[in-house]
Structures are given as structure tokens and as C-alpha cells.
Design a protein around this motif. Structure first.
Motif, PDB file in Angstrom:
ATOM      1  N   CYS A  16      59.483  52.149  35.732  1.00  0.00           N
ATOM      2  CA  CYS A  16      58.882  53.449  35.449  1.00  0.00           C
ATOM      3  C   CYS A  16      59.526  54.038  34.194  1.00  0.00           C
ATOM      4  O   CYS A  16      60.749  54.141  34.114  1.00  0.00           O
ATOM      5  CB  CYS A  16      59.084  54.383  36.641  1.00  0.00           C
ATOM      6  SG  CYS A  16      58.458  56.043  36.345  1.00  0.00           S
ATOM      7  N   CYS A  19      61.340  57.665  35.244  1.00  0.00           N
ATOM      8  CA  CYS A  19      62.578  57.789  36.035  1.00  0.00           C
ATOM      9  C   CYS A  19      63.356  56.485  36.124  1.00  0.00           C
ATOM     10  O   CYS A  19      64.396  56.430  36.768  1.00  0.00           O
ATOM     11  CB  CYS A  19      62.259  58.306  37.439  1.00  0.00           C
ATOM     12  SG  CYS A  19      61.447  57.076  38.485  1.00  0.00           S
ATOM     13  N   ASN A  21      62.821  53.864  37.708  1.00  0.00           N
ATOM     14  CA  ASN A  21      62.728  53.148  38.977  1.00  0.00           C
ATOM     15  C   ASN A  21      62.056  51.796  38.759  1.00  0.00           C
ATOM     16  O   ASN A  21      61.062  51.697  38.052  1.00  0.00           O
ATOM     17  CB  ASN A  21      61.886  53.992  39.955  1.00  0.00           C
ATOM     18  CG  ASN A  21      61.622  53.258  41.252  1.00  0.00           C
ATOM     19  OD1 ASN A  21      62.533  52.742  41.882  1.00  0.00           O
ATOM     20  ND2 ASN A  21      60.371  53.212  41.656  1.00  0.00           N
ATOM     21  N   GLN A  23      59.873  48.800  40.275  1.00  0.00           N
ATOM     22  CA  GLN A  23      58.927  48.635  41.373  1.00  0.00           C
ATOM     23  C   GLN A  23      58.150  47.343  41.206  1.00  0.00           C
ATOM     24  O   GLN A  23      57.750  46.984  40.101  1.00  0.00           O
ATOM     25  CB  GLN A  23      57.971  49.834  41.367  1.00  0.00           C
ATOM     26  CG  GLN A  23      57.242  50.031  42.678  1.00  0.00           C
ATOM     27  CD  GLN A  23      56.627  51.427  42.721  1.00  0.00           C
ATOM     28  OE1 GLN A  23      57.260  52.405  42.388  1.00  0.00           O
ATOM     29  NE2 GLN A  23      55.383  51.505  43.126  1.00  0.00           N
ATOM     30  N   LYS A  34      51.273  54.075  41.837  1.00  0.00           N
ATOM     31  CA  LYS A  34      52.156  55.145  41.377  1.00  0.00           C
ATOM     32  C   LYS A  34      53.601  54.808  41.689  1.00  0.00           C
ATOM     33  O   LYS A  34      53.902  54.117  42.660  1.00  0.00           O
ATOM     34  CB  LYS A  34      51.784  56.467  42.077  1.00  0.00           C
ATOM     35  CG  LYS A  34      50.489  57.051  41.586  1.00  0.00           C
ATOM     36  CD  LYS A  34      50.225  58.377  42.278  1.00  0.00           C
ATOM     37  CE  LYS A  34      48.923  58.995  41.778  1.00  0.00           C
ATOM     38  NZ  LYS A  34      48.632  60.254  42.486  1.00  0.00           N
ATOM     39  N   CYS A  35      54.491  55.343  40.866  1.00  0.00           N
ATOM     40  CA  CYS A  35      55.921  55.212  41.114  1.00  0.00           C
ATOM     41  C   CYS A  35      56.247  55.881  42.447  1.00  0.00           C
ATOM     42  O   CYS A  35      55.813  57.004  42.726  1.00  0.00           O
ATOM     43  CB  CYS A  35      56.679  55.898  39.979  1.00  0.00           C
ATOM     44  SG  CYS A  35      58.447  55.960  40.258  1.00  0.00           S
ATOM     45  N   LEU A  36      57.030  55.178  43.269  1.00  0.00           N
ATOM     46  CA  LEU A  36      57.360  55.716  44.591  1.00  0.00           C
ATOM     47  C   LEU A  36      58.354  56.868  44.507  1.00  0.00           C
ATOM     48  O   LEU A  36      58.516  57.638  45.438  1.00  0.00           O
ATOM     49  CB  LEU A  36      57.937  54.599  45.466  1.00  0.00           C
ATOM     50  CG  LEU A  36      56.963  53.465  45.822  1.00  0.00           C
ATOM     51  CD1 LEU A  36      57.701  52.361  46.571  1.00  0.00           C
ATOM     52  CD2 LEU A  36      55.810  53.994  46.653  1.00  0.00           C
ATOM     53  N   CYS A  38      58.748  59.158  41.481  1.00  0.00           N
ATOM     54  CA  CYS A  38      58.307  60.355  40.755  1.00  0.00           C
ATOM     55  C   CYS A  38      56.783  60.479  40.675  1.00  0.00           C
ATOM     56  O   CYS A  38      56.273  61.422  40.086  1.00  0.00           O
ATOM     57  CB  CYS A  38      58.920  60.368  39.356  1.00  0.00           C
ATOM     58  SG  CYS A  38      58.211  59.135  38.250  1.00  0.00           S
ATOM     59  N   GLU A  39      56.055  59.509  41.216  1.00  0.00           N
ATOM     60  CA  GLU A  39      54.599  59.523  41.252  1.00  0.00           C
ATOM     61  C   GLU A  39      53.950  59.396  39.873  1.00  0.00           C
ATOM     62  O   GLU A  39      52.767  59.663  39.707  1.00  0.00           O
ATOM     63  CB  GLU A  39      54.069  60.750  41.996  1.00  0.00           C
ATOM     64  CG  GLU A  39      54.506  60.760  43.456  1.00  0.00           C
ATOM     65  CD  GLU A  39      53.614  61.645  44.315  1.00  0.00           C
ATOM     66  OE1 GLU A  39      53.187  62.702  43.823  1.00  0.00           O
ATOM     67  OE2 GLU A  39      53.347  61.267  45.459  1.00  0.00           O
ATOM     68  N   ASN A  40      54.706  58.978  38.894  1.00  0.00           N
ATOM     69  CA  ASN A  40      54.127  58.614  37.605  1.00  0.00           C
ATOM     70  C   ASN A  40      53.198  57.417  37.822  1.00  0.00           C
ATOM     71  O   ASN A  40      53.515  56.515  38.594  1.00  0.00           O
ATOM     72  CB  ASN A  40      55.276  58.234  36.653  1.00  0.00           C
ATOM     73  CG  ASN A  40      54.791  57.864  35.256  1.00  0.00           C
ATOM     74  OD1 ASN A  40      53.873  58.491  34.731  1.00  0.00           O
ATOM     75  ND2 ASN A  40      55.410  56.859  34.672  1.00  0.00           N
ATOM     76  N   VAL A  41      52.056  57.404  37.140  1.00  0.00           N
ATOM     77  CA  VAL A  41      51.133  56.276  37.283  1.00  0.00           C
ATOM     78  C   VAL A  41      51.684  55.064  36.541  1.00  0.00           C
ATOM     79  O   VAL A  41      51.925  55.113  35.337  1.00  0.00           O
ATOM     80  CB  VAL A  41      49.730  56.638  36.752  1.00  0.00           C
ATOM     81  CG1 VAL A  41      48.814  55.409  36.782  1.00  0.00           C
ATOM     82  CG2 VAL A  41      49.132  57.756  37.596  1.00  0.00           C
ATOM     83  N   GLU A  44      46.778  50.995  36.529  1.00  0.00           N
ATOM     84  CA  GLU A  44      45.436  51.355  36.991  1.00  0.00           C
ATOM     85  C   GLU A  44      44.581  50.104  37.078  1.00  0.00           C
ATOM     86  O   GLU A  44      44.674  49.224  36.226  1.00  0.00           O
ATOM     87  CB  GLU A  44      44.784  52.323  35.994  1.00  0.00           C
ATOM     88  CG  GLU A  44      45.404  53.692  35.982  1.00  0.00           C
ATOM     89  CD  GLU A  44      44.772  54.576  34.904  1.00  0.00           C
ATOM     90  OE1 GLU A  44      44.880  55.797  35.035  1.00  0.00           O
ATOM     91  OE2 GLU A  44      44.179  54.039  33.944  1.00  0.00           O
TER      92      GLU A  44
END
Ligand SMILES: [Zn+2]
Length: 61
Positions: A16, A19, A21, A23, A34-36, A38-41, A44
Motif C-alpha cells: 500500500c 500506509c 501495509n 497485502q 482495498k488495503c485492510l 487504511c482502505e486505500n484502493v 480494481e
């Protein structure tokens, strides 16, 4: 990000950009990933291969 085309599905490790992270995602995911943290995409779906937003991607072998 251009990945070498392959007939088989692959798992990718995406970092990500927001942040940092790490994944694991599936390259034929059918919904937005989405990032677990910060929920950044992160990626898609495009109807075929997934479109990864991050530039920091590693192919898992
Ligand atoms: Zn994140």
C-alpha cells in the motif's frame, strides 16, 4: 505496471502506497481490493486482469 501475460492466475504481493501495509492479492479478483489497514484502493477489476494501483508489486512464485 505491466506484468508478463500468463494463462494461469497468480498471487501478487502489493505494498500500500499510503500506509506501507503488505497485502497478498489475487490477480483475477472480481471486486475492488482495498488495503485492510487504511482502505486505500490497491487494485480494481478490469474484466480480465486486475488493475493494480500501487507501483510496489511483487509476483509470488
Ligand atoms: Zn494502506
Amino acid at each position: 505496471m505491466d506484468l508478463v501475460p500468463s494463462p494461469s492466475s497468480k498471487f501478487l504481493k502489493v505494498v500500500c502506497e499510503q500506509c506501507k501495509n503488505e497485502q497478498i492479492i489475487f490477480d483475477k479478483a472480481s471486486s475492488v481490493v482495498k488495503c485492510l489497514v487504511c482502505e486505500n484502493v490497491l487494485a480494481e477489476p478490469t474484466g480480465g486482469k486486475i488493475n493494480i494501483k500501487s507501483k510496489n508489486v511483487k509476483l509470488l512464485s
